[in-house]
Every structure is written in structure tokens, then in C-alpha cells.
Design a protein around this motif. Structure first.
Motif, PDB file in Angstrom:
ATOM      1  N   LEU A  85     -17.258  -7.115  39.011  1.00 25.26           N
ATOM      2  CA  LEU A  85     -17.349  -6.538  40.349  1.00 25.26           C
ATOM      3  C   LEU A  85     -17.571  -5.029  40.250  1.00 25.26           C
ATOM      4  N   PHE A  86     -18.347  -4.511  41.201  1.00 21.62           N
ATOM      5  CA  PHE A  86     -18.751  -3.108  41.167  1.00 21.62           C
ATOM      6  C   PHE A  86     -18.684  -2.506  42.572  1.00 21.62           C
ATOM      7  N   TRP A  87     -18.458  -1.214  42.612  1.00 21.49           N
ATOM      8  CA  TRP A  87     -18.728  -0.408  43.800  1.00 21.49           C
ATOM      9  C   TRP A  87     -19.756   0.648  43.405  1.00 21.49           C
ATOM     10  N   TYR A  88     -20.842   0.687  44.186  1.00 16.59           N
ATOM     11  CA  TYR A  88     -21.862   1.717  44.046  1.00 16.59           C
ATOM     12  C   TYR A  88     -21.842   2.591  45.296  1.00 16.59           C
ATOM     13  N   VAL A  89     -22.250   3.850  45.139  1.00 15.92           N
ATOM     14  CA  VAL A  89     -22.317   4.770  46.262  1.00 15.92           C
ATOM     15  C   VAL A  89     -23.737   5.347  46.350  1.00 15.92           C
ATOM     16  N   GLN A  90     -24.210   5.472  47.582  1.00 15.46           N
ATOM     17  CA  GLN A  90     -25.555   6.022  47.816  1.00 15.46           C
ATOM     18  C   GLN A  90     -25.431   7.208  48.767  1.00 15.46           C
ATOM     19  N   TYR A  91     -25.678   8.405  48.241  1.00 15.51           N
ATOM     20  CA  TYR A  91     -25.685   9.600  49.077  1.00 15.51           C
ATOM     21  C   TYR A  91     -27.047   9.718  49.768  1.00 15.51           C
ATOM     22  N   PRO A  92     -27.106  10.410  50.880  1.00 13.86           N
ATOM     23  CA  PRO A  92     -28.373  10.499  51.639  1.00 13.86           C
ATOM     24  C   PRO A  92     -29.547  10.909  50.774  1.00 13.86           C
ATOM     25  N   GLY A  93     -30.610  10.130  50.834  1.00 12.81           N
ATOM     26  CA  GLY A  93     -31.841  10.456  50.112  1.00 12.81           C
ATOM     27  C   GLY A  93     -31.782  10.231  48.618  1.00 12.81           C
ATOM     28  N   GLU A  94     -30.733   9.580  48.129  1.00 13.05           N
ATOM     29  CA  GLU A  94     -30.598   9.388  46.683  1.00 13.05           C
ATOM     30  C   GLU A  94     -30.514   7.907  46.319  1.00 13.05           C
ATOM     31  N   GLY A  95     -30.524   7.648  45.019  1.00 13.66           N
ATOM     32  CA  GLY A  95     -30.378   6.284  44.527  1.00 13.66           C
ATOM     33  C   GLY A  95     -28.917   5.880  44.481  1.00 13.66           C
ATOM     34  N   LEU A  96     -28.656   4.716  43.900  1.00 16.93           N
ATOM     35  CA  LEU A  96     -27.288   4.211  43.810  1.00 16.93           C
ATOM     36  C   LEU A  96     -26.618   4.734  42.548  1.00 16.93           C
ATOM     37  N   GLN A  97     -25.370   5.167  42.715  1.00 17.21           N
ATOM     38  CA  GLN A  97     -24.587   5.621  41.570  1.00 17.21           C
ATOM     39  C   GLN A  97     -23.395   4.690  41.406  1.00 17.21           C
ATOM     40  N   LEU A  98     -23.112   4.304  40.175  1.00 16.05           N
ATOM     41  CA  LEU A  98     -21.934   3.490  39.927  1.00 16.05           C
ATOM     42  C   LEU A  98     -20.688   4.314  40.221  1.00 16.05           C
ATOM     43  N   LEU A  99     -19.799   3.777  41.047  1.00 11.71           N
ATOM     44  CA  LEU A  99     -18.547   4.455  41.358  1.00 11.71           C
ATOM     45  C   LEU A  99     -17.418   3.934  40.460  1.00 11.71           C
ATOM     46  N   LEU A 100     -17.283   2.608  40.413  1.00 14.16           N
ATOM     47  CA  LEU A 100     -16.274   2.006  39.553  1.00 14.16           C
ATOM     48  C   LEU A 100     -16.585   0.534  39.362  1.00 14.16           C
ATOM     49  N   LYS A 101     -15.892  -0.084  38.395  1.00  9.92           N
ATOM     50  CA  LYS A 101     -16.139  -1.496  38.138  1.00  9.92           C
ATOM     51  C   LYS A 101     -14.882  -2.155  37.587  1.00  9.92           C
ATOM     52  N   ALA A 102     -14.869  -3.484  37.632  1.00  6.79           N
ATOM     53  CA  ALA A 102     -13.804  -4.275  37.020  1.00  6.79           C
ATOM     54  C   ALA A 102     -14.424  -5.566  36.522  1.00  6.79           C
ATOM     55  N   THR A 103     -14.081  -5.967  35.339  1.00  2.79           N
ATOM     56  CA  THR A 103     -14.752  -7.112  34.729  1.00  2.79           C
ATOM     57  C   THR A 103     -13.909  -8.372  34.665  1.00  2.79           C
ATOM     58  N   LYS A 104     -12.600  -8.279  34.948  1.00  2.00           N
ATOM     59  CA  LYS A 104     -11.782  -9.490  34.943  1.00  2.00           C
ATOM     60  C   LYS A 104     -10.635  -9.346  35.928  1.00  2.00           C
ATOM     61  N   ALA A 105     -10.038 -10.477  36.250  1.00  2.00           N
ATOM     62  CA  ALA A 105      -8.975 -10.526  37.249  1.00  2.00           C
ATOM     63  C   ALA A 105      -7.840  -9.561  36.905  1.00  2.00           C
ATOM     64  N   ASP A 106      -7.344  -8.887  37.943  1.00  2.00           N
ATOM     65  CA  ASP A 106      -6.252  -7.927  37.883  1.00  2.00           C
ATOM     66  C   ASP A 106      -6.644  -6.577  37.277  1.00  2.00           C
ATOM     67  N   ASP A 107      -7.879  -6.443  36.824  1.00  2.00           N
ATOM     68  CA  ASP A 107      -8.364  -5.138  36.365  1.00  2.00           C
ATOM     69  C   ASP A 107      -8.426  -4.183  37.544  1.00  2.00           C
ATOM     70  N   LYS A 108      -8.112  -2.919  37.297  1.00  2.00           N
ATOM     71  CA  LYS A 108      -8.273  -1.895  38.322  1.00  2.00           C
ATOM     72  C   LYS A 108      -9.329  -0.914  37.842  1.00  2.00           C
ATOM     73  N   GLY A 109     -10.359  -0.732  38.656  1.00  2.00           N
ATOM     74  CA  GLY A 109     -11.349   0.293  38.362  1.00  2.00           C
ATOM     75  C   GLY A 109     -10.983   1.549  39.130  1.00  2.00           C
ATOM     76  N   SER A 110     -11.248   2.719  38.548  1.00  2.00           N
ATOM     77  CA  SER A 110     -10.933   3.968  39.246  1.00  2.00           C
ATOM     78  C   SER A 110     -11.895   5.065  38.813  1.00  2.00           C
ATOM     79  N   ASN A 111     -12.171   5.972  39.770  1.00  2.00           N
ATOM     80  CA  ASN A 111     -13.067   7.087  39.486  1.00  2.00           C
ATOM     81  C   ASN A 111     -13.046   8.023  40.680  1.00  2.00           C
TER      82      ASN A 111
END
Lengths: 112, 112
Positions: free
Chosen positions: A33-59
Motif C-alpha cells: 500500500l502506498f500514499w502518493y502526493v501531487q502538488y499543483p502542476g507536478e507529477g506524483l511523489q511517493l509519500l510513504l508505503k507499507a508492504t505487510k499487515a501492521d506495518d506503519k509507513g511514515s514521512n
């Protein structure tokens, strides 16, 4: 098939408010699972991710926990800033060769 | 800067025409993905290439095709363009054995 559901917004908050953007998913197997962020006029940037249950992604003060029991990956931040104004996308990868499956995106507006 | 480059940044063309979008992946990445972002459909996966070979297809129209060259850059060809093809087209690359995809800045296509 795989799908991701997230609140579309716009979500408008005042600076320093607490942020939650809900994301739930449907997938076979054990996706990443991933969260991406898109600022105005820009592409997608990876914000954080988690690859298995109970993992916490942070950034950058953002966090999300992979909850298999509720099939959720909600994005949270304790104190938002004007610079956090952007569109946030929740996405999943089923693994293998297929591309990412994205939610519709949540437009976040932070007012000073 | 994700390390993924796309050209051109903007493209304006007429219905019925054909265009080619170009993408260079991050150094060392063998996988390239193409996505379309439109207001009504959101972000959709189109197609994936790995080391020159097609690996997966998403919601790609028959009028669209792609290829990946020996130097690993990729091109997305869109033909018989329609007004509804107006969108942002992103490419992304992924390192081997990693799930994170890194996105380029996108090409904004306007079909008049």
C-alpha cells in the motif's frame, strides 16, 4: 479486481489542525500500500508505503498503518501546514507486473 | 526530482492526429509503466514494459501502443486522437525486486 476507495474532498482545514484521509481497499492476496502526493502542476511523489499487515509507513510527519482486518490504510498528520496543500492518492500494488491501482485522489486545502 | 524524465511537457494537437510521448527511466531501472490521468477516469494504468518486453496491460485502447528500446527509454504512441484522449500521461519506473514506482513529471496532452 483490485480497487481503492478514498474520500475525494476537497478537504479544507486550518493550519495546525489534525488530518485524517481515509483509504480502504479490496484486493486478492497481500498487496503493498502506498500514499502518493501531487502538488499543483507536478507529477506524483511517493509519500510513504507499507508492504505487510501492521506495518506503519511514515514521512514528513505523515503516517499510515496497514490494517488487514479493516482493509484500510488511513493517512494522518498531527499538525498540517499550508505547504501540505495538494492532492493525495492512495494506491495498491498486487505484486507482479501489474501497475498500481489508485483511488480517485483527495484534494487537501490548508488555510492559514 | 524522481530521476524519471518525460518529454514533451505539453502537447497540443488536433483530432485524428498521432503523437509520441517519450520517457526515460531512472538509471538502472528496467521496468517502465505508463498511466493516464483524466478528470473523469482518474489515474489508470495503461501498460508495462520490462527490459524491452511487454509485461502487463491495463486499460489501454487499441489506438495506443508502446515500446521500450535497448537503452531502456520508452515511447507511448497515441493515434487517431479523440477529444477524450486529452489527459496527463505519466510514466514511472521501478527497480528490480522493489515495489515502489517513481513517477516522471508527466506530459499534458490537449486534443482540439
Amino acid at each position: 479486481g483490485d480497487s481503492v476507495t478514498q474520500m475525494e474532498g476537497p478537504v479544507t482545514l486550518s493550519e495546525e489542525a489534525f488530518l485524517t484521509i481515509n483509504c480502504t481497499y479490496t484486493a486478492t492476496g497481500y498487496p503493498s500500500l502506498f500514499w502518493y502526493v501531487q502538488y499543483p502542476g507536478e507529477g506524483l511523489q511517493l509519500l510513504l508505503k507499507a508492504t505487510k499487515a501492521d506495518d506503519k509507513g511514515s514521512n514528513k510527519g505523515f503516517e499510515a498503518t496497514y490494517r488487514k482486518e479493516t482493509t484500510s490504510f488511513h493517512l494522518e498528520k498531527g499538525s498540517v501546514q499550508v505547504s501540505d496543500s495538494a492532492v493525495y492518492f492512495c494506491a495498491l500494488s498486487g505484486g507482479g507486473a501489474d501497475g498500481l491501482t489508485f483511488g480517485k485522489g483527495t484534494h487537501l486545502i490548508i488555510q492559514p | 526530482d524522481s530521476g524519471v524524465t518525460q518529454t514533451p511537457k505539453h502537447l497540443i494537437t488536433a483530432t485524428g492526429q498521432r503523437v509520441t510521448l517519450r520517457c526515460s527511466p531512472r538509471s538502472g531501472d528496467l521496468s517502465v509503466y505508463w498511466y493516464q490521468q483524466s478528470l473523469d477516469q482518474g489515474l489508470q494504468f495503461l501498460i508495462q514494459y520490462y527490459n524491452g518486453e511487454e509485461r502487463a496491460k491495463g486499460n489501454i485502447l487499441e489506438r495506443f501502443s508502446a515500446q521500450q528500446f535497448p537503452d531502456l527509454h520508452s515511447e507511448l504512441n497515441l493515434s487517431s486522437l479523440e477529444l477524450g484522449d486529452s489527459a496527463l500521461y505519466f510514466c514511472a519506473s521501478r527497480a528490480r525486486d522493489q515495489e515502489t514506482q517513481y513517477f516522471g513529471p508527466g506530459t499534458r496532452l490537449l486534443v482540439l
